[in-house]
Scaffold this motif. Sequence first.
Motif, mmCIF file in Angstrom:
data_model
loop_
_atom_site.group_PDB
_atom_site.id
_atom_site.type_symbol
_atom_site.label_atom_id
_atom_site.label_comp_id
_atom_site.label_asym_id
_atom_site.label_seq_id
_atom_site.Cartn_x
_atom_site.Cartn_y
_atom_site.Cartn_z
ATOM 1 N N TYR A 30 -13.050 1.724 -3.962
ATOM 2 C CA TYR A 30 -12.988 0.281 -3.707
ATOM 3 C C TYR A 30 -11.770 -0.350 -4.396
ATOM 4 O O TYR A 30 -11.196 -1.321 -3.887
ATOM 5 N N VAL A 31 -11.362 0.213 -5.533
ATOM 6 C CA VAL A 31 -10.167 -0.279 -6.217
ATOM 7 C C VAL A 31 -8.924 0.024 -5.378
ATOM 8 O O VAL A 31 -8.048 -0.827 -5.211
ATOM 9 N N ALA A 32 -8.854 1.237 -4.828
ATOM 10 C CA ALA A 32 -7.724 1.599 -3.965
ATOM 11 C C ALA A 32 -7.640 0.670 -2.761
ATOM 12 O O ALA A 32 -6.541 0.259 -2.351
ATOM 13 N N GLU A 33 -8.794 0.301 -2.198
ATOM 14 C CA GLU A 33 -8.816 -0.609 -1.048
ATOM 15 C C GLU A 33 -8.343 -2.003 -1.435
ATOM 16 O O GLU A 33 -7.578 -2.643 -0.704
ATOM 17 N N GLN A 34 -8.793 -2.487 -2.597
ATOM 18 C CA GLN A 34 -8.344 -3.800 -3.068
ATOM 19 C C GLN A 34 -6.853 -3.807 -3.374
ATOM 20 O O GLN A 34 -6.141 -4.767 -3.042
ATOM 21 N N LEU A 35 -6.369 -2.737 -3.979
ATOM 22 C CA LEU A 35 -4.940 -2.630 -4.277
ATOM 23 C C LEU A 35 -4.105 -2.737 -3.006
ATOM 24 O O LEU A 35 -3.107 -3.463 -2.968
ATOM 25 N N LYS A 36 -4.532 -2.024 -1.970
ATOM 26 C CA LYS A 36 -3.781 -2.051 -0.712
ATOM 27 C C LYS A 36 -3.794 -3.449 -0.095
ATOM 28 O O LYS A 36 -2.757 -3.950 0.352
ATOM 29 N N ASP A 37 -4.968 -4.086 -0.073
ATOM 30 C CA ASP A 37 -5.068 -5.430 0.507
ATOM 31 C C ASP A 37 -4.163 -6.416 -0.224
ATOM 32 O O ASP A 37 -3.428 -7.195 0.404
ATOM 33 N N VAL A 38 -4.204 -6.376 -1.548
ATOM 34 C CA VAL A 38 -3.419 -7.306 -2.364
ATOM 35 C C VAL A 38 -1.921 -7.065 -2.199
ATOM 36 O O VAL A 38 -1.144 -8.001 -1.969
ATOM 37 N N LEU A 39 -1.520 -5.802 -2.297
ATOM 38 C CA LEU A 39 -0.083 -5.504 -2.272
ATOM 39 C C LEU A 39 0.514 -5.632 -0.879
ATOM 40 O O LEU A 39 1.684 -5.998 -0.741
ATOM 41 N N ASP A 40 -0.273 -5.367 0.155
ATOM 42 C CA ASP A 40 0.217 -5.609 1.518
ATOM 43 C C ASP A 40 0.607 -7.078 1.693
ATOM 44 O O ASP A 40 1.672 -7.399 2.233
ATOM 45 N N LEU A 41 -0.271 -7.969 1.255
ATOM 46 C CA LEU A 41 -0.001 -9.406 1.382
ATOM 47 C C LEU A 41 1.129 -9.848 0.465
ATOM 48 O O LEU A 41 1.956 -10.688 0.837
ATOM 49 N N PHE A 42 1.175 -9.284 -0.740
ATOM 50 C CA PHE A 42 2.208 -9.646 -1.707
ATOM 51 C C PHE A 42 3.600 -9.272 -1.177
ATOM 52 O O PHE A 42 4.548 -10.063 -1.250
ATOM 53 N N ILE A 43 3.710 -8.080 -0.614
ATOM 54 C CA ILE A 43 4.994 -7.626 -0.068
ATOM 55 C C ILE A 43 5.381 -8.445 1.161
ATOM 56 O O ILE A 43 6.536 -8.872 1.297
ATOM 57 N N LEU A 44 4.425 -8.672 2.049
ATOM 58 C CA LEU A 44 4.712 -9.459 3.251
ATOM 59 C C LEU A 44 5.202 -10.860 2.884
ATOM 60 O O LEU A 44 6.118 -11.403 3.513
ATOM 61 N N HIS A 45 4.623 -11.433 1.836
ATOM 62 C CA HIS A 45 5.034 -12.771 1.394
ATOM 63 C C HIS A 45 6.492 -12.781 0.943
ATOM 64 O O HIS A 45 7.230 -13.729 1.220
ATOM 65 N N HIS A 46 6.915 -11.712 0.255
ATOM 66 C CA HIS A 46 8.267 -11.707 -0.325
ATOM 67 C C HIS A 46 9.343 -11.174 0.622
ATOM 68 O O HIS A 46 10.484 -11.650 0.568
ATOM 69 N N VAL A 47 9.004 -10.218 1.465
ATOM 70 C CA VAL A 47 10.035 -9.691 2.359
ATOM 71 C C VAL A 47 9.989 -10.338 3.733
ATOM 72 O O VAL A 47 10.951 -10.243 4.504
#
Length: 254
Positions: free
Chosen positions: A215-232
């Motif tokens: 569940y941590v791996a899933e949360q990490l992916k969800d958070v970082l996908d959005l974080f990267i999309l926001h910046h790039v």
Amino acid sequence: MALYRTDAIVLGYRNLGEADKILTLFSPDKGKIHAVARGVRRPRNPILAGSQLFSYSNFLILEGRNLDTISQCEIKESFYKIRQNLESMAYGLYFAELLRVSTPLEDKNQELFRFFLKTMYFLQKWKNIEILSRIYEVKLMAIQGFAPELFQCVGCGRKSFDKIYFSTAMGGILCHDCHGKDTKAINITSDTLNVIRKMLMGTYEELEGLRVKKYVAEQLKDVLDLFILHHVDHKLKTAEFIKDVNKLNIGNSK
């Protein structure tokens, strides 16, 4: 027109004419550059080996008005193991694309070059490549100046939390009282927050044996996908390729 010599990693290419390629190179001296490799699609071309995808080579390059031209190259590390394995290849393409879209042309950054080169070495041997990918994402964004605030609420500065939210728009974590400042912020657990902190602060050597719960791996992916999309502000094609490869791996394991 002048000649210059530089080490560089091949991040990508596109075909030009019948036998040429335009390479995207990442150099500690020049940053991201484009250069033509003449005749490199012919099997006995002398610069073929050093111009392969992911290759780390020393290039002699002729400056041009519109595009530089590769005159010579000497391979330093081929990273052939990455190209031999489909999963490693998929993540290597993703790492390279994320670097390409997040860096401007000819923006010298030696720290970023060293980090990417080190990532490619670890990609050849890392067991859980998905976790390596999350570490790469966190560290790449941090080196580019977009490190998330992970130790206090970006809304009020509070350092202890009952509930934790990650806000891509505000660039870090929010407490429950400040969640209203970004209602799109994602609720994460303290376990997930602690893992992101480790990824940000630790070295690859320290993190090589890192294990995380599903569940941590899933949360990490969800958070970082959005974080990267926001910046790039750019959806990455290679992220879809990784999904296809993962589906293939799941199908083969049944």
